[in-house]
Design a protein around this motif. Structure first.
Motif, short mmCIF file in Angstrom:
data_model
loop_
_atom_site.label_atom_id
_atom_site.label_comp_id
_atom_site.label_asym_id
_atom_site.label_seq_id
_atom_site.Cartn_x
_atom_site.Cartn_y
_atom_site.Cartn_z
N TYR A 1 -9.34 -1.38 -0.93
CA TYR A 1 -9.34 -2.66 -1.64
C TYR A 1 -8.37 -3.63 -1.00
O TYR A 1 -8.66 -4.83 -0.86
CB TYR A 1 -8.99 -2.45 -3.11
CG TYR A 1 -9.92 -1.52 -3.85
CD1 TYR A 1 -11.22 -1.31 -3.39
CD2 TYR A 1 -9.52 -0.85 -5.00
CE1 TYR A 1 -12.09 -0.46 -4.06
CE2 TYR A 1 -10.38 0.00 -5.68
CZ TYR A 1 -11.66 0.19 -5.20
OH TYR A 1 -12.51 1.04 -5.86
N ALA A 2 -7.19 -3.13 -0.63
CA ALA A 2 -6.20 -3.99 0.01
C ALA A 2 -6.71 -4.50 1.36
O ALA A 2 -6.49 -5.66 1.72
CB ALA A 2 -4.89 -3.22 0.21
N GLU B 1 -19.06 5.97 -2.72
CA GLU B 1 -18.55 6.36 -4.04
C GLU B 1 -17.23 7.11 -3.97
O GLU B 1 -16.51 7.22 -4.96
CB GLU B 1 -19.60 7.19 -4.79
CG GLU B 1 -19.79 8.61 -4.27
CD GLU B 1 -20.67 8.70 -3.03
OE1 GLU B 1 -20.93 9.82 -2.55
OE2 GLU B 1 -21.12 7.63 -2.55
N ARG B 2 -16.87 7.63 -2.78
CA ARG B 2 -15.63 8.39 -2.65
C ARG B 2 -14.49 7.55 -2.05
O ARG B 2 -13.32 7.89 -2.22
CB ARG B 2 -15.85 9.62 -1.75
CG ARG B 2 -16.78 10.64 -2.38
CD ARG B 2 -16.74 11.97 -1.63
NE ARG B 2 -15.40 12.53 -1.55
CZ ARG B 2 -14.75 13.12 -2.55
NH1 ARG B 2 -15.34 13.24 -3.74
NH2 ARG B 2 -13.54 13.60 -2.40
N ILE B 3 -14.84 6.48 -1.36
CA ILE B 3 -13.82 5.65 -0.71
C ILE B 3 -12.96 4.97 -1.77
O ILE B 3 -13.45 4.32 -2.69
CB ILE B 3 -14.47 4.62 0.21
CG1 ILE B 3 -15.26 5.33 1.32
CG2 ILE B 3 -13.43 3.69 0.82
CD1 ILE B 3 -16.05 4.41 2.21
N GLY B 4 -11.65 5.14 -1.63
CA GLY B 4 -10.70 4.53 -2.56
C GLY B 4 -10.31 5.40 -3.73
O GLY B 4 -9.45 5.02 -4.54
N LEU B 5 -10.89 6.61 -3.85
CA LEU B 5 -10.54 7.49 -4.97
C LEU B 5 -9.08 7.93 -4.86
O LEU B 5 -8.61 8.28 -3.78
CB LEU B 5 -11.45 8.72 -4.98
CG LEU B 5 -12.92 8.51 -5.35
CD1 LEU B 5 -13.67 9.84 -5.27
CD2 LEU B 5 -13.04 7.90 -6.75
N VAL C 1 0.84 -1.20 0.00
CA VAL C 1 0.00 0.00 0.00
C VAL C 1 0.87 1.25 0.00
O VAL C 1 0.56 2.25 -0.66
CB VAL C 1 -0.94 -0.01 1.22
CG1 VAL C 1 -1.64 1.33 1.38
CG2 VAL C 1 -1.98 -1.11 1.07
N THR C 2 1.98 1.19 0.72
CA THR C 2 2.86 2.36 0.86
C THR C 2 3.64 2.64 -0.41
O THR C 2 3.61 3.75 -0.94
CB THR C 2 3.82 2.16 2.03
OG1 THR C 2 3.08 1.91 3.22
CG2 THR C 2 4.68 3.40 2.24
#
Length: 323
Positions: free
Chosen positions: A67-68, A316-320, A58-59
């Motif tokens: 998603y991870a 809808e904003r999570i992970g953008l 992720v880093t």
């Protein structure tokens, strides 16, 4: 007189239900209870290693945190369920006692091989690899909304100097609060600014209207009179918001940046108009001046979580991604 001979205490039998539940306390603990000490400890340590690899991915590879996290949780549930079923099956071996009699031993094994290492990984990740920032203002609107929580990758300026147009997380002068701003001018350049007119070196920064099919993506709040513009800063392009109902009073006749200084601005260029005197000190370089490189914390990369004022998730904003 012949002394009484006490019968040997038989080891307590193993229960399949307990083995199953212990596996969900720590993935390998059920196997330890079933008599497979090495397999149980190895599974606990393997799960810690996988968790560490996910954090590193992720880093450094900028995987989407949400998603991870979902993928890691799914893998953890599957492996734990398989381990629990195996442990429960082994407990049905008649006449075979459980590995240890005292529950404290199982607690120590879980602490030393799973809970403790997991806590260390999380602590070190938050100290050295990444952190989070809760957005409570309109400063970076429309990119970041109030209620967003940003994932910030800790990359010091000494490791990778930020480039023009990049987002950076900084500790602001005067208040030392964590803030996300955009780099518009680099060390050694001269900046002039009057209202929303920005000149870097001898080049005027140009603005063009955001294309109509992207205005919906910007999600601008019409009641505040915000308009979306694309800022053309040398070879970089990014969206900024400017209100036609407020005026920006900032005036910078000519500011020469030092060798380790950056000029940073909020994407919402009209943000200063509604701030109190105390809040204005934390806004951007129009008020606190050049930003020293040592105040750079890292790079915001994704929206890790987002919720409304009522704390309802905005899925809808999570992970953008942030750019």
């Amino acid at each position: 007189m012949t002394p009484d001979i006490q019968p040997e205490t038989e080891a307590s039998p193993r229960r399949a239900s307990l083995a199953f539940l212990l596996s969900f306390a720590a993935p390998g603990l059920g196997l330890v209870y079933a008599g497979e000490l090495l397999a149980g400890v190895s599974l606990n340590l393997a799960m810690v290693l996988v968790f560490l690899l996910v954090i590193v991915a992720v880093t450094w590879w900028q995987l989407v945190l949400t998603y991870a996290a979902f993928a890691t949780l799914a893998a953890w549930l599957v492996l734990t369920l398989l381990a629990a079923l195996r442990a429960a099956e082994h407990t049905r071996d008649a006449g075979r006692p459980r590995a240890f009699q005292h529950p404290l031993i199982y607690g120590l094994i879980a602490l030393l091989t799973f809970v403790g290492p997991m806590a260390i990984v999380v602590d070190q990740a938050l100290r050295h690899l990444w952190t989070f920032q809760r957005i409570d203002t309109m400063a970076m609107y429309p990119l970041a909304h109030p209620g967003d929580t940003l994932l910030i990758r800790r990359v010091p300026e000494q490791v990778a100097s930020p480039q023009r147009g990049e987002l950076i997380a900084v500790r602001t002068p005067h208040t030392d609060e964590l803030a996300t701003l955009r780099v518009v001018a680099l060390p050694g350049e001269e900046v002039q600014m009057q209202g929303n007119t920005l000149i870097i070196g001898d080049q005027l920064v140009d603005y063009t209207p955001l294309m109509e099919d992207w205005v919906g993506e910007a999600d601008l709040r019409n009641e505040q009179g915000l308009n979306a513009w694309v800022e053309h800063n040398h070879d970089r392009r990014y969206v900024v918001a400017i209100s036609d109902r407020t005026s920006t009073e900032a005036a910078i006749p000519g500011l020469a940046l030092g060798p380790h200084q950056y000029f940073v601005l909020a994407d919402n260029r009209s943000h200063l108009s509604g701030l109190t005197v105390e809040d204005r000190l934390t806004a951007d370089s129009r008020l606190f001046g050049p930003l020293p490189a040592e105040r750079i914390v890292g790079r915001p990369v994704h929206i890790a979580w987002s919720s409304t004022e009522g704390e309802s998730p905005r899925w809808e904003r999570i992970g953008l991604p942030l750019h």
